[in-house]
Design a protein around this motif. Structure first.
Motif, PDB file in Angstrom:
ATOM      1  N   ASP A  99       0.515 -10.887 -13.408  1.00  0.00           N
ATOM      2  CA  ASP A  99       1.453 -10.296 -12.444  1.00  0.00           C
ATOM      3  C   ASP A  99       2.371  -9.284 -13.101  1.00  0.00           C
ATOM      4  N   PHE A 100       2.346  -8.077 -12.567  1.00  0.00           N
ATOM      5  CA  PHE A 100       3.049  -6.965 -13.184  1.00  0.00           C
ATOM      6  C   PHE A 100       3.823  -6.170 -12.145  1.00  0.00           C
ATOM      7  N   THR A 101       4.849  -5.474 -12.631  1.00  0.00           N
ATOM      8  CA  THR A 101       5.713  -4.695 -11.745  1.00  0.00           C
ATOM      9  C   THR A 101       6.038  -3.363 -12.389  1.00  0.00           C
ATOM     10  N   LEU A 102       5.961  -2.310 -11.578  1.00  0.00           N
ATOM     11  CA  LEU A 102       6.483  -1.004 -11.962  1.00  0.00           C
ATOM     12  C   LEU A 102       7.742  -0.781 -11.139  1.00  0.00           C
ATOM     13  N   THR A 103       8.840  -0.476 -11.822  1.00  0.00           N
ATOM     14  CA  THR A 103      10.108  -0.257 -11.141  1.00  0.00           C
ATOM     15  C   THR A 103      10.587   1.164 -11.409  1.00  0.00           C
ATOM     16  N   ILE A 104      10.974   1.834 -10.336  1.00  0.00           N
ATOM     17  CA  ILE A 104      11.684   3.109 -10.448  1.00  0.00           C
ATOM     18  C   ILE A 104      13.124   2.793 -10.072  1.00  0.00           C
ATOM     19  N   SER A 105      14.024   2.876 -11.017  1.00  0.00           N
ATOM     20  CA  SER A 105      15.367   2.325 -10.813  1.00  0.00           C
ATOM     21  C   SER A 105      16.192   3.157  -9.833  1.00  0.00           C
ATOM     22  N   SER A 106      15.991   4.451  -9.817  1.00  0.00           N
ATOM     23  CA  SER A 106      16.757   5.340  -8.943  1.00  0.00           C
ATOM     24  C   SER A 106      15.820   6.472  -8.521  1.00  0.00           C
ATOM     25  N   LEU A 107      15.237   6.329  -7.337  1.00  0.00           N
ATOM     26  CA  LEU A 107      14.175   7.235  -6.911  1.00  0.00           C
ATOM     27  C   LEU A 107      14.668   8.678  -6.793  1.00  0.00           C
ATOM     28  N   GLN A 108      13.903   9.579  -7.402  1.00  0.00           N
ATOM     29  CA  GLN A 108      14.161  11.011  -7.290  1.00  0.00           C
ATOM     30  C   GLN A 108      13.083  11.670  -6.441  1.00  0.00           C
ATOM     31  N   ALA A 109      13.382  12.847  -5.917  1.00  0.00           N
ATOM     32  CA  ALA A 109      12.431  13.534  -5.036  1.00  0.00           C
ATOM     33  C   ALA A 109      11.101  13.793  -5.742  1.00  0.00           C
ATOM     34  N   GLU A 110      11.166  14.051  -7.042  1.00  0.00           N
ATOM     35  CA  GLU A 110       9.929  14.360  -7.787  1.00  0.00           C
ATOM     36  C   GLU A 110       9.074  13.125  -8.064  1.00  0.00           C
ATOM     37  N   ASP A 111       9.558  11.953  -7.680  1.00  0.00           N
ATOM     38  CA  ASP A 111       8.786  10.724  -7.904  1.00  0.00           C
ATOM     39  C   ASP A 111       7.832  10.420  -6.748  1.00  0.00           C
ATOM     40  N   VAL A 112       7.849  11.250  -5.713  1.00  0.00           N
ATOM     41  CA  VAL A 112       6.907  11.057  -4.603  1.00  0.00           C
ATOM     42  C   VAL A 112       5.489  11.226  -5.142  1.00  0.00           C
ATOM     43  N   ALA A 113       4.691  10.172  -5.014  1.00  0.00           N
ATOM     44  CA  ALA A 113       3.378  10.141  -5.656  1.00  0.00           C
ATOM     45  C   ALA A 113       2.674   8.856  -5.264  1.00  0.00           C
ATOM     46  N   VAL A 114       1.425   8.745  -5.715  1.00  0.00           N
ATOM     47  CA  VAL A 114       0.712   7.468  -5.652  1.00  0.00           C
ATOM     48  C   VAL A 114       0.694   6.890  -7.061  1.00  0.00           C
ATOM     49  N   TYR A 115       0.974   5.602  -7.152  1.00  0.00           N
ATOM     50  CA  TYR A 115       1.033   4.909  -8.444  1.00  0.00           C
ATOM     51  C   TYR A 115      -0.101   3.904  -8.529  1.00  0.00           C
TER      52      TYR A 115
ATOM     53  N   ASN B  41       0.833  -1.210   0.000  1.00  0.00           N
ATOM     54  CA  ASN B  41       0.000   0.000   0.000  1.00  0.00           C
ATOM     55  C   ASN B  41       0.864   1.255   0.000  1.00  0.00           C
ATOM     56  N   SER B  42       2.026   1.159   0.653  1.00  0.00           N
ATOM     57  CA  SER B  42       2.957   2.286   0.666  1.00  0.00           C
ATOM     58  C   SER B  42       4.373   1.759   0.853  1.00  0.00           C
ATOM     59  N   LEU B  43       5.323   2.534   0.396  1.00  0.00           N
ATOM     60  CA  LEU B  43       6.721   2.191   0.646  1.00  0.00           C
ATOM     61  C   LEU B  43       7.564   3.447   0.709  1.00  0.00           C
ATOM     62  N   ALA B  44       8.602   3.360   1.522  1.00  0.00           N
ATOM     63  CA  ALA B  44       9.540   4.471   1.678  1.00  0.00           C
ATOM     64  C   ALA B  44      10.906   4.005   1.197  1.00  0.00           C
ATOM     65  N   VAL B  45      11.467   4.765   0.273  1.00  0.00           N
ATOM     66  CA  VAL B  45      12.723   4.390  -0.372  1.00  0.00           C
ATOM     67  C   VAL B  45      13.690   5.567  -0.300  1.00  0.00           C
ATOM     68  N   SER B  46      14.964   5.280  -0.093  1.00  0.00           N
ATOM     69  CA  SER B  46      15.967   6.339  -0.061  1.00  0.00           C
ATOM     70  C   SER B  46      16.194   6.898  -1.455  1.00  0.00           C
ATOM     71  N   LEU B  47      16.551   8.155  -1.529  1.00  0.00           N
ATOM     72  CA  LEU B  47      16.880   8.766  -2.812  1.00  0.00           C
ATOM     73  C   LEU B  47      17.974   7.979  -3.506  1.00  0.00           C
ATOM     74  N   GLY B  48      17.774   7.706  -4.789  1.00  0.00           N
ATOM     75  CA  GLY B  48      18.739   6.958  -5.574  1.00  0.00           C
ATOM     76  C   GLY B  48      18.577   5.451  -5.508  1.00  0.00           C
ATOM     77  N   GLU B  49      17.706   4.981  -4.630  1.00  0.00           N
ATOM     78  CA  GLU B  49      17.468   3.548  -4.503  1.00  0.00           C
ATOM     79  C   GLU B  49      16.293   3.104  -5.382  1.00  0.00           C
ATOM     80  N   ARG B  50      16.131   1.787  -5.497  1.00  0.00           N
ATOM     81  CA  ARG B  50      15.090   1.215  -6.357  1.00  0.00           C
ATOM     82  C   ARG B  50      13.778   1.104  -5.612  1.00  0.00           C
ATOM     83  N   ALA B  51      12.696   1.431  -6.301  1.00  0.00           N
ATOM     84  CA  ALA B  51      11.347   1.237  -5.777  1.00  0.00           C
ATOM     85  C   ALA B  51      10.637   0.247  -6.682  1.00  0.00           C
TER      86      ALA B  51
END
Lengths: 113, 116
Positions: free
Chosen positions: A76-92, A9-19
């Motif tokens: 079964d599907f996956t959305l990957t953000i390879s290197s999280l940026q500050a502007e990627d904070v959102a609901v997907y 439902n939610s996840l917290a990821v460090s900047l530059g890390e994978r989501a």
């Protein structure tokens, strides 16, 4: 109706890390006659409408950064953000249109750790 | 620049009616399917209706069939949603969006509140 289930439902990821966001459909969304997968991903930032990120499971919409990628097949599907940026904070959200009505997942909120 | 601007939302009593309007600019409107999609905190995103480019075919989610009517005026680059017999569960932010089953341009939405 096809039920779309997202996790987490939610996840917290460090900047530059994978989501990584998962989406599961209650039945296959692969349309065999044309081998197309009717699964899209949207990003919604606070106070804004959804924005189409990826369509037919893998194809990035024009202008979407390459750090966003879609994968998966069948149910079964996956959305990957390879290197999280500050502007990627959102609901997907994932969304299928194999079945009518088209249906959305419940959303995954991505935050910065 | 593509723009979709919704209007017509507001507070209405159960059983009442509202007409939403969406005015579009920046792309060849008359060649596109158009849709209404609504959003609530409780139910999330829900597709409501769509209409063919020539206006001759409309599709609806079951929960609004017989109560809502989508229409368009290609000369005015506009679509409409006539909402009758409104219920509490129709309370939502209503978005206008371009596309049939996936949506690549969205307005900012108009809020509909059904309450006595």
């Amino acid at each position: 109706d096809i039920v779309m289930t997202q996790s987490p439902n939610s996840l917290a990821v460090s900047l530059g890390e994978r989501a990584t966001i998962k989406c599961k459909s209650s039945q296959s969304v692969l349309y065999s006659p044309n081998n197309q997968t009717y699964l899209n991903w949207y990003q919604q930032k606070p106070g804004q409408p959804p924005k189409l990120l990826i369509y037919r499971a893998f194809t990035r919409e024009s202008g979407v950064p390459a750090r966003f990628s879609g994968s998966g097949s069948g149910t079964d599907f996956t959305l990957t953000i390879s290197s999280l940026q500050a502007e990627d904070v959102a609901v997907y959200y994932c969304q299928q249109y194999y079945g009518i009505p088209p249906t959305f997942g419940g959303g995954t909120k991505v935050e910065i750790k | 620049e593509v723009q979709l601007v919704e209007s017509g939302g507001g507070l209405v009593q159960p059983g009442g009616s509202l007409r939403l309007t969406c005015v579009v600019s920046g792309f060849p409107f008359s060649g596109y399917y158009m849709s209404w999609v609504r959003q609530t905190p409780e139910k999330g995103l829900e597709w409501v209706a769509n209409i063919k480019p020539d206006g001759n075919e409309q599709k609806y989610v079951d929960s609004v069939k017989g109560r809502f009517t989508i229409s368009r005026d290609n000369a005015r680059s506009s679509i409409y949603l006539q909402m009758n017999s409104l219920r509490g569960e129709d309370t939502a932010l209503y978005y206008c969006a371009s596309g049939r089953w996936m949506w690549d341009n969205w307005g900012r939405g108009t809020l509909v509140t059904v309450s006595s």
